[in-house]
Design a protein around this motif. Sequence first.
Motif, PDB file in Angstrom:
ATOM      1  N   TYR A  31      57.617 106.656  64.657  1.00 57.09           N
ATOM      2  CA  TYR A  31      58.727 105.718  65.080  1.00 57.09           C
ATOM      3  C   TYR A  31      60.171 105.952  64.319  1.00 57.09           C
ATOM      4  O   TYR A  31      60.439 105.004  63.302  1.00 57.09           O
TER       5      TYR A  31
ATOM      6  N   SER B 247      66.340  93.021  63.728  1.00 54.03           N
ATOM      7  CA  SER B 247      66.572  93.616  64.951  1.00 54.03           C
ATOM      8  C   SER B 247      65.962  92.980  66.094  1.00 54.03           C
ATOM      9  O   SER B 247      65.618  91.873  66.257  1.00 54.03           O
TER      10      SER B 247
ATOM     11  N   TYR C 212      64.462  94.221  57.297  1.00 48.05           N
ATOM     12  CA  TYR C 212      65.413  94.286  58.534  1.00 48.05           C
ATOM     13  C   TYR C 212      65.433  93.443  59.544  1.00 48.05           C
ATOM     14  O   TYR C 212      64.294  92.865  59.816  1.00 48.05           O
TER      15      TYR C 212
ATOM     16  N   VAL D  69      61.680  91.893  60.578  1.00 48.87           N
ATOM     17  CA  VAL D  69      60.633  92.709  60.362  1.00 48.87           C
ATOM     18  C   VAL D  69      60.030  92.824  58.835  1.00 48.87           C
ATOM     19  O   VAL D  69      61.139  92.840  57.804  1.00 48.87           O
TER      20      VAL D  69
ATOM     21  N   SER E 125      57.311  98.404  60.584  1.00 50.72           N
ATOM     22  CA  SER E 125      58.329  97.865  61.297  1.00 50.72           C
ATOM     23  C   SER E 125      57.506  96.672  62.110  1.00 50.72           C
ATOM     24  O   SER E 125      57.874  96.289  63.444  1.00 50.72           O
TER      25      SER E 125
ATOM     26  N   ASP F 106      62.577  99.084  69.943  1.00 51.91           N
ATOM     27  CA  ASP F 106      63.592  98.386  69.036  1.00 51.91           C
ATOM     28  C   ASP F 106      64.896  99.009  69.337  1.00 51.91           C
ATOM     29  O   ASP F 106      65.079 100.282  69.820  1.00 51.91           O
TER      30      ASP F 106
ATOM     31  N   THR G 173      52.426  95.898  70.303  1.00 47.29           N
ATOM     32  CA  THR G 173      53.721  95.213  69.938  1.00 47.29           C
ATOM     33  C   THR G 173      54.176  94.104  70.257  1.00 47.29           C
ATOM     34  O   THR G 173      53.922  93.758  71.277  1.00 47.29           O
TER      35      THR G 173
ATOM     36  N   GLU H  25      62.069 103.246  56.439  1.00 47.78           N
ATOM     37  CA  GLU H  25      60.938 102.375  55.715  1.00 47.78           C
ATOM     38  C   GLU H  25      60.205 103.067  54.893  1.00 47.78           C
ATOM     39  O   GLU H  25      59.698 102.627  53.672  1.00 47.78           O
TER      40      GLU H  25
ATOM     41  N   THR I 169      51.733 103.512  56.984  1.00 45.78           N
ATOM     42  CA  THR I 169      52.657 103.345  57.991  1.00 45.78           C
ATOM     43  C   THR I 169      51.982 104.207  59.186  1.00 45.78           C
ATOM     44  O   THR I 169      51.003 104.723  59.266  1.00 45.78           O
TER      45      THR I 169
ATOM     46  N   PHE J 119      62.664 104.685  61.589  1.00 48.62           N
ATOM     47  CA  PHE J 119      62.047 103.907  60.489  1.00 48.62           C
ATOM     48  C   PHE J 119      60.716 104.531  59.732  1.00 48.62           C
ATOM     49  O   PHE J 119      60.624 104.477  58.370  1.00 48.62           O
TER      50      PHE J 119
END
Length: 255
Positions: free
Chosen positions: A44, A119, A117, A212, A99, A186, A147, A59, A40, A47
């Motif tokens: 962020y 979003s 999730y 996501v 994410s 987000d 992103t 997450e 990861t 998350f």
Amino acid sequence: MKRLKHLAIALAAVFACSAPQVMARTLDEIKADGKIILATEGLYPPFNYMQGSKLTGFEVELAEAVVKKMGLKFEWKSLSFDALLAGLRQDRWDLVIASFGITEERSKAVLFTAPHYCSGGVIVSRDGSVKTVGDLSGKVVAAQTGTTYFENVKKVPGIKEVKNYPADTDARAALTSGRVDAWVSDRFVAKTAMEANPAGMKLGDFLFVERVASAVKKGNTSLAGAWDKALAEVMADGTYKALSEKYMKEDVRCK
Ligand code: ARG
């Protein structure tokens, strides 16, 4: 004849060395090892982020619960956002959870699991003056490099400039310090940032919505299948709801 045979063996050896080797670890291989390598980012919130030297967030805790259901131990790697999917292709880790919105482009390179999730990207400004997509016209906007925020902001007609930053927290800082007119990120990331700085930020409209998910190496269907099954169990037994409410104050699963 013998010579030919030697030549064939030599050629085969050369071919074996230059051929793209290492396959992603299958579920059975990970099970045999007992430990899955998760990757990861860690910048962020809510998350995935650092609490002191400890990786945490929705997450992170969710992945740990899913992996536990799979009967596995885990090891975390934390890397810059733009290195995560590339590392999957190089078999440097088994699964990425950071994410990533499911996009057509990314689906060409990796295999997405079921979404954890739903979003979307929202427009954030200091004083609420940049609220709608139309308001972005003539403005300087910040978004994280690589992103879906950056990709979607670039498509808005009439924007003066889109500045990209290696971390989303840098894009946010560009807004609060007045270097840009708006930040796109987000909705829950923006809400979390606003809790820390209620006077300095106002939430505007959604620019787009997204689902996501985590990602595994393309073709690694055994791992994706086991993850999806365990995720569904965690979503059904109350674990997901508790974690979602802990970090976002609501259940963020895709409806
Ligand atoms: N959801 C956005 C995307 O898919 C941003 C994800 C950013 N993740 C992070 N860990 N910084 O591109």
